[in-house]
Design an enzyme around this catalytic site. Structure first.
Site, PDB file in Angstrom:
ATOM      1  N   ASP A 137      47.683   0.554 -13.235  1.00 28.43           N
ATOM      2  CA  ASP A 137      46.659  -0.482 -13.219  1.00 28.43           C
ATOM      3  C   ASP A 137      47.357  -1.799 -13.571  1.00 28.43           C
ATOM      4  O   ASP A 137      47.816  -1.995 -14.699  1.00 28.43           O
ATOM      5  CB  ASP A 137      45.557  -0.131 -14.236  1.00 28.43           C
ATOM      6  N   LYS A 148      39.619 -10.255 -11.904  1.00 24.61           N
ATOM      7  CA  LYS A 148      40.340 -10.960 -12.963  1.00 24.61           C
ATOM      8  C   LYS A 148      41.274 -12.031 -12.367  1.00 24.61           C
ATOM      9  O   LYS A 148      40.801 -12.928 -11.703  1.00 24.61           O
ATOM     10  CB  LYS A 148      41.080  -9.936 -13.822  1.00 24.61           C
TER      11      LYS A 148
HETATM   12  C1  LIG Z   1      42.661  -3.002 -16.939  1.00 23.07           C
HETATM   13  C2  LIG Z   1      41.340  -2.966 -16.237  1.00 23.07           C
HETATM   14  N1  LIG Z   1      41.167  -2.105 -15.215  1.00 23.07           N
HETATM   15  C3  LIG Z   1      39.996  -2.027 -14.559  1.00 23.07           C
HETATM   16  C4  LIG Z   1      38.924  -2.822 -14.912  1.00 23.07           C
HETATM   17  C5  LIG Z   1      37.617  -2.676 -14.189  1.00 23.07           C
HETATM   18  O1  LIG Z   1      37.392  -3.755 -13.352  1.00 23.07           O
HETATM   19  P1  LIG Z   1      35.938  -4.255 -12.890  1.00 23.07           P
HETATM   20  O2  LIG Z   1      35.286  -4.847 -14.079  1.00 23.07           O
HETATM   21  O3  LIG Z   1      36.243  -5.207 -11.793  1.00 23.07           O
HETATM   22  O4  LIG Z   1      35.201  -3.032 -12.414  1.00 23.07           O
HETATM   23  C6  LIG Z   1      39.059  -3.736 -15.957  1.00 23.07           C
HETATM   24  C7  LIG Z   1      37.939  -4.592 -16.359  1.00 23.07           C
HETATM   25  O5  LIG Z   1      37.996  -5.262 -17.374  1.00 23.07           O
HETATM   26  C8  LIG Z   1      40.299  -3.798 -16.643  1.00 23.07           C
HETATM   27  O6  LIG Z   1      40.498  -4.641 -17.671  1.00 23.07           O
END
Ligand SMILES: Cc1ncc(COP(=O)(O)O)c(C=O)c1O
Length: 384
Positions: free
Chosen positions: A170, A195
């Site tokens: 991720d 983000k």
């Molecule tokens: C590291 C990480 N992965 C995945 C996500 C999930 O993303 P989304 O809020 O766009 O569903 C987030 C959300 O804060 C995150 O910080």
């Protein structure tokens, strides 16, 4: 082509019909067919839309991956990957993953027989569990949310590759500008494009990137079979936002570095974590695999929980809100916000204490952000 140019020119071709410089928003659920089954490449927006294709081209180019598939959110991208697994499959996950990734594993996919075990993968000694347990997936974030632990992507990918496990990284916290997990050996890189990639806090999105054709096909299938697609409008917004990724990330990195140094100089601050601070335990790995420290800084102040919560509500420029990676600065209290879905005992075990604060440092002038911090402290009559 360099990333700054790719972000502006790849997937951004002029509209062929009108020569509009900016590709239009294809706000349509369906596409007329020439004959039954004969299309111009699109049939129904759940399984494809020109705005998705445009964004996919850009995102693949800037992270130097062969394939990109876009989703309605980061969690939708994560769901797509998990939906490819079957009952009994094992995932070895970094113990400090995002709270909602933990929650979907623990509360949703465990019901369908997926098994998950958590390890501290910032400690290479724990790679031996990958060789011993032969998981279907190894799931990491680097930097992790919210502790900013750095996992050595190249080293862990060497182990995963030997055991035939798929390594998922991720990359949300670093962004494609600062880190390219696939070039470091990951099989799949995912991001919440909500983000840094979009950068303007005005929509949600997610992406899965890979060089493996077989994985790409599985992920496209998941997009349409599970209904995880984004909207054309949100894809268009992200296509617009990503054009300025490079300049935004430079400013995020400069500001966050200054802000982290400022916090580190205050006796009131008990703990500061930022990947490019020399005090970071994995500073060397961060320097090797990232070209900047990104925009997140975490800290623990020498305050009671009540005082901490009061102080983070007293900022003017750091808005108290979930999320990160937008041009405007945000502050959050992971224990009661982003990571509240992890039980307190589990949070404390991995280091998410009740006093931890996460700053998403924006691209305002850093002096104003430091001033904001000092004024919030002053309102509480606390000595620095
Ligand atoms: C590291 C990480 N992965 C995945 C996500 C999930 O993303 P989304 O809020 O766009 O569903 C987030 C959300 O804060 C995150 O910080």
């Amino acid at each position: 082509m360099k990333i700054e140019t790719a972000a502006i020119h790849i997937g951004q071709e002029h509209d062929p019909h009108t020569h509009a410089v900016i590709p239009p928003i294809y706000a349509t659920s369906t596409f007329a067919q020439i004959e039954p089954g004969i299309t111009k490449g699109y049939d129904y927006t759940r399984s494809g839309n020109p705005n998705f294709s445009n964004l996919e081209k850009t995102l693949a180019a800037i992270e130097e991956a062969q394939y990109a598939t876009v989703f309605g959110s980061g969690m939708a991208a994560i769901t797509a990957i998990l939906s490819t697994l079957k009952q009994g499959d094992l995932i070895l996950a970094e113990e400090n993953i995002y709270g909602c990734t933990y929650r979907i594993l623990d509360k949703v996919f465990s019901k369908f027989g997926l098994k998950v075990e958590y390890f501290d993968f910032s400690n290479p000694g724990n790679y031996r569990y990958i060789a011993a347990k032969l998981p279907a997936l190894v799931w990491i974030e680097s930097p992790t949310n919210p502790l900013l632990k750095i996992i050595d992507i190249k080293a862990i990918s060497d182990v995963a590759q030997k055991t035939g496990s798929t390594l998922i990284v991720d990359n949300t916290f670093a962004s494609s500008y600062l880190q390219k997990p696939i070039n470091l050996g990951a099989d799949i890189s995912i991001s919440s494009t909500t983000k840094y990639i979009n950068g303007h806090s005005d929509c949600l999105g997610g992406v899965v990137l890979t060089n493996h054709e077989v994985w790409h096909e599985k992920i496209i299938f998941a997009q349409k079979a599970v209904g995880l697609n984004p909207s054309p409008f949100d894809s268009w917004l992200i296509s617009r936002g990503v054009k300025t990724l490079a300049v935004r990330m430079e400013q995020h990195c400069n500001n966050a570095m200054k802000f982290a140094n400022f916090l580190e100089s205050l006796p009131l601050v008990k703990f500061v974590r930022y990947p490019f601070l020399e005090s970071h335990p994995q500073y060397d790995v961060a320097k090797q695999q990232m070209t900047g420290g990104s925009g997140i800084v975490t800290a623990i102040l020498d305050l009671s929980l009540e005082q901490t919560k009061k102080m983070i509500s007293a900022f003017t420029y750091f808005t108290l809100a979930e999320s990160l990676g937008g041009i405007e600065s945000l502050v959050c209290h992971p224990a009661s916000m982003t990571h509240a879905s992890i039980p307190k005992e589990g949070r404390e075990k991995v280091g998410i204490s009740d006093g931890l604060i996460r700053f998403s440092v924006g691209i305002e002038h850093c002096d104003d952000l430091i001033d904001d911090f000092e004024k919030a402290l002053a309102t509480m009559s606390i000595q620095k």
